[in-house]
Design a protein around this motif. Structure first.
Motif, PDB file in Angstrom:
ATOM      1  N   VAL A  18     -57.534 -15.079   4.370  1.00 57.59           N
ATOM      2  CA  VAL A  18     -56.369 -14.830   3.522  1.00 57.59           C
ATOM      3  C   VAL A  18     -55.150 -15.584   4.047  1.00 57.59           C
ATOM      4  N   GLU A  19     -54.980 -15.629   5.376  1.00 54.87           N
ATOM      5  CA  GLU A  19     -53.821 -16.339   5.932  1.00 54.87           C
ATOM      6  C   GLU A  19     -53.857 -17.818   5.573  1.00 54.87           C
ATOM      7  N   GLY A  20     -55.022 -18.438   5.681  1.00 54.45           N
ATOM      8  CA  GLY A  20     -55.145 -19.838   5.295  1.00 54.45           C
ATOM      9  C   GLY A  20     -54.899 -20.041   3.817  1.00 54.45           C
ATOM     10  N   LEU A  21     -55.375 -19.082   3.003  1.00 51.21           N
ATOM     11  CA  LEU A  21     -55.163 -19.172   1.557  1.00 51.21           C
ATOM     12  C   LEU A  21     -53.673 -19.078   1.227  1.00 51.21           C
ATOM     13  N   LEU A  22     -52.965 -18.163   1.880  1.00 53.12           N
ATOM     14  CA  LEU A  22     -51.529 -18.025   1.644  1.00 53.12           C
ATOM     15  C   LEU A  22     -50.780 -19.278   2.068  1.00 53.12           C
ATOM     16  N   ALA A  23     -51.249 -19.912   3.155  1.00 52.47           N
ATOM     17  CA  ALA A  23     -50.611 -21.160   3.596  1.00 52.47           C
ATOM     18  C   ALA A  23     -50.792 -22.256   2.545  1.00 52.47           C
ATOM     19  N   LEU A  24     -51.988 -22.329   1.943  1.00 52.71           N
ATOM     20  CA  LEU A  24     -52.215 -23.309   0.879  1.00 52.71           C
ATOM     21  C   LEU A  24     -51.296 -23.044  -0.308  1.00 52.71           C
ATOM     22  N   ILE A  25     -51.181 -21.780  -0.689  1.00 55.26           N
ATOM     23  CA  ILE A  25     -50.350 -21.433  -1.840  1.00 55.26           C
ATOM     24  C   ILE A  25     -48.884 -21.771  -1.563  1.00 55.26           C
ATOM     25  N   GLY A  26     -48.457 -21.546  -0.325  1.00 54.49           N
ATOM     26  CA  GLY A  26     -47.068 -21.809   0.018  1.00 54.49           C
ATOM     27  C   GLY A  26     -46.680 -23.266  -0.092  1.00 54.49           C
ATOM     28  N   ASN A  27     -47.662 -24.157  -0.026  1.00 52.57           N
ATOM     29  CA  ASN A  27     -47.381 -25.591  -0.109  1.00 52.57           C
ATOM     30  C   ASN A  27     -47.578 -26.159  -1.506  1.00 52.57           C
ATOM     31  N   GLN A  28     -47.858 -25.282  -2.481  1.00 47.89           N
ATOM     32  CA  GLN A  28     -48.157 -25.768  -3.824  1.00 47.89           C
ATOM     33  C   GLN A  28     -47.047 -25.418  -4.811  1.00 47.89           C
ATOM     34  N   PRO A  29     -46.856 -26.269  -5.814  1.00 45.90           N
ATOM     35  CA  PRO A  29     -45.944 -25.901  -6.891  1.00 45.90           C
ATOM     36  C   PRO A  29     -46.551 -24.786  -7.725  1.00 45.90           C
ATOM     37  N   THR A  30     -45.724 -23.899  -8.253  1.00 47.85           N
ATOM     38  CA  THR A  30     -46.239 -22.735  -8.974  1.00 47.85           C
ATOM     39  C   THR A  30     -45.796 -22.722 -10.438  1.00 47.85           C
ATOM     40  N   ALA A  31     -45.221 -23.805 -10.934  1.00 46.77           N
ATOM     41  CA  ALA A  31     -44.690 -23.802 -12.299  1.00 46.77           C
ATOM     42  C   ALA A  31     -45.788 -23.636 -13.341  1.00 46.77           C
ATOM     43  N   ASP A  32     -46.904 -24.315 -13.181  1.00 43.54           N
ATOM     44  CA  ASP A  32     -47.995 -24.270 -14.150  1.00 43.54           C
ATOM     45  C   ASP A  32     -49.142 -23.449 -13.555  1.00 43.54           C
ATOM     46  N   PRO A  33     -49.413 -22.243 -14.070  1.00 45.44           N
ATOM     47  CA  PRO A  33     -50.464 -21.400 -13.485  1.00 45.44           C
ATOM     48  C   PRO A  33     -51.832 -22.068 -13.451  1.00 45.44           C
ATOM     49  N   ALA A  34     -52.223 -22.745 -14.549  1.00 43.72           N
ATOM     50  CA  ALA A  34     -53.541 -23.382 -14.595  1.00 43.72           C
ATOM     51  C   ALA A  34     -53.651 -24.483 -13.553  1.00 43.72           C
ATOM     52  N   ALA A  35     -52.618 -25.339 -13.458  1.00 41.98           N
ATOM     53  CA  ALA A  35     -52.638 -26.409 -12.459  1.00 41.98           C
ATOM     54  C   ALA A  35     -52.628 -25.833 -11.053  1.00 41.98           C
ATOM     55  N   HIS A  36     -51.912 -24.730 -10.872  1.00 42.28           N
ATOM     56  CA  HIS A  36     -51.847 -24.088  -9.557  1.00 42.28           C
ATOM     57  C   HIS A  36     -53.223 -23.593  -9.123  1.00 42.28           C
ATOM     58  N   VAL A  37     -53.955 -22.923 -10.018  1.00 40.18           N
ATOM     59  CA  VAL A  37     -55.286 -22.397  -9.682  1.00 40.18           C
ATOM     60  C   VAL A  37     -56.253 -23.542  -9.420  1.00 40.18           C
ATOM     61  N   ASP A  38     -56.210 -24.579 -10.263  1.00 41.25           N
ATOM     62  CA  ASP A  38     -57.103 -25.723 -10.069  1.00 41.25           C
ATOM     63  C   ASP A  38     -56.854 -26.389  -8.719  1.00 41.25           C
ATOM     64  N   LEU A  39     -55.592 -26.572  -8.363  1.00 35.96           N
ATOM     65  CA  LEU A  39     -55.266 -27.213  -7.093  1.00 35.96           C
ATOM     66  C   LEU A  39     -55.661 -26.344  -5.922  1.00 35.96           C
ATOM     67  N   LEU A  40     -55.494 -25.039  -6.063  1.00 34.29           N
ATOM     68  CA  LEU A  40     -55.870 -24.125  -4.986  1.00 34.29           C
ATOM     69  C   LEU A  40     -57.366 -24.199  -4.705  1.00 34.29           C
ATOM     70  N   ILE A  41     -58.195 -24.170  -5.746  1.00 30.44           N
ATOM     71  CA  ILE A  41     -59.644 -24.260  -5.566  1.00 30.44           C
ATOM     72  C   ILE A  41     -60.020 -25.620  -4.991  1.00 30.44           C
TER      73      ILE A  41
END
Length: 401
Positions: free
Chosen positions: A349-372
């Motif tokens: 979870v900590e690594g996942l939160l670190a990934l999310i913290g470095n990503q733009p969050t404006a577009d939910p679909a793009a955010h999920v795709d980039l996270l995966i």
């Protein structure tokens, strides 16, 4: 005979190297074939074995492009020899070597699966050259066709499973944006037992589920589809909370039969008017809450996975206050159990939160795709578990009662 790359005197530039297995017990005939191969100008690696048993060992340890097969071996003969070789190497070109008196044997061998046949004593270098090349080409074409057909069948099966595992959300008046993704656990694999769904109830509440059936493959997928459909039907029928999970568990136990399968899941009820989310965790981890200030893991009470201890029926509820603008992300553990880069540690979870913290969050679909995508890249593409992600976004300040 040990394989070694041999280039005939007339080899053309860029000629591929053919790995050839000669199964021939007559030393004179074997030597004749070797001399003819040298005169063809082919680049080749030749392995000679006198029996099918020894050829089996060679095929198990080496990739072969073409098999030259004598029909009269000490341990097998005739059409049985062709059938045995095809069973050992179904995607390898087979050329049968027949005697002068065996006029029908060659055509019978081709009917049994050989690509071609040659008559001993009537073979010249140019004929052998053409026969080997054409037989390998036909074999490769057949293999490509079989793989394409298998890929089509997998795609069709995945499409059927996807309709069951990833349904269209039922949304009437809700303003929540729903984003869902599913990634199979291996390239070209069937979808597994992860499932998710979102429906809006008659009372205007938004209900969501995400779950993971133990194991992989069609059995897990079938049980996942069953649980997903059961959840939707029960929710629309008015069942909520631990009563809903109890009924899902009963269905799981009935459908799994003698297979020792269980399922983890999170069920969520989002009330925009009251600005609350009610969580029930059945062996599943907590969702993530994203606000303008960042993303964090929620704290919620845990219950037992479905099918582990049916007599417990323990799934405590956790009610959480929601911000005016935010997102909830529910996911299965395939997203966090991969390696975190070159280290042997899990992303977690900590690594996942670190990934999310470095990503733009404006577009939910793009955010999920980039996270995966980034989680999979950190794991060097080695993900072996299915990944399911469900994100719910809202942006209108709720009206509190």
């Amino acid at each position: 005979m040990t394989a070694a790359t041999v280039t005939g005197p007339a080899a053309a530039a860029g000629e591929p190297t053919y790995r050839i297995l000669l199964i021939e017990d007559d030393l004179g005939d074997a030597l004749l074939v070797e001399e003819l191969l040298y005169d063809t100008g082919l680049r080749y690696e030749l392995i000679t074995r006198p029996t099918l048993a020894e050829a089996r060992t060679a095929l198990a340890g080496t990739a072969i492009d073409c098999i030259l097969l004598d029909l009269h071996l000490p341990d097998v003969s005739g059409i049985d020899a062709v059938a045995a070789v095809r069973a050992l190497a179904p995607h390898t070109a087979v050329i049968v070597l027949t005697g002068l008196s065996e006029a029908q044997a060659g055509t019978d061998a081709m009917a049994a699966g050989a690509q071609d046949y040659l008559v001993k004593g009537k073979v010249e270098a140019d004929l052998l050259y053409r026969t080997v090349r054409y037989a390998v080409y036909r074999s490769q074409t057949e293999r490509a066709g079989a793989e394409a057909q298998a890929a089509r069948l997998r795609a069709e099966e995945n499409a059927r499973l996807e309709r069951g595992l990833l349904p269209q959300p039922i949304l009437d008046t809700s303003t929540v944006t729903v984003t869902s993704r599913y990634l199979p656990g291996a390239s070209m694999a069937l979808l597994g037992g992860d499932f998710l769904d979102v429906v809006e109830g008659d009372e205007g509440l938004l209900h969501a589920v995400i779950g993971d059936v133990s194991g992989h493959g069609p059995d897990a997928a079938a049980l996942g589809v069953c649980l997903r459909i059961a959840w939707r039907s029960l929710v629309l029928g008015g069942h909520r909370g631990d009563d809903l999970l109890h009924l899902m568990e009963r269905i799981l136990i009935a459908e799994r039969g003698t297979r020792h399968m269980f399922a983890t899941c999170t069920i969520l009820t989002l009330d925009q008017k009251a600005a609350t989310a009610t969580l029930h965790l059945a062996g599943h981890h907590e969702p993530l809450l994203t606000t303008p200030e960042g993303t964090r893991e929620l704290t919620a009470a845990h219950g037992v996975a479905l099918g582990i201890a049916p007599e417990l029926r323990s799934w405590p509820a956790t009610v959480l206050a929601l911000p005016a603008t935010g997102a909830l992300t529910l996911y299965t553990d395939g997203l966090t159990e991969g390696h975190n880069g070159a280290t042997k540690e899990r992303l977690g979870v900590e690594g996942l939160l670190a990934l999310i913290g470095n990503q733009p969050t404006a577009d939910p679909a793009a955010h999920v795709d980039l996270l995966i995508k980034e989680a999979n890249e950190l794991n060097a593409g080695r993900h072996t578990d299915d990944v399911a992600v469900l994100r719910l976004d809202w942006g209108t300040r709720p009206t509190r009662p």
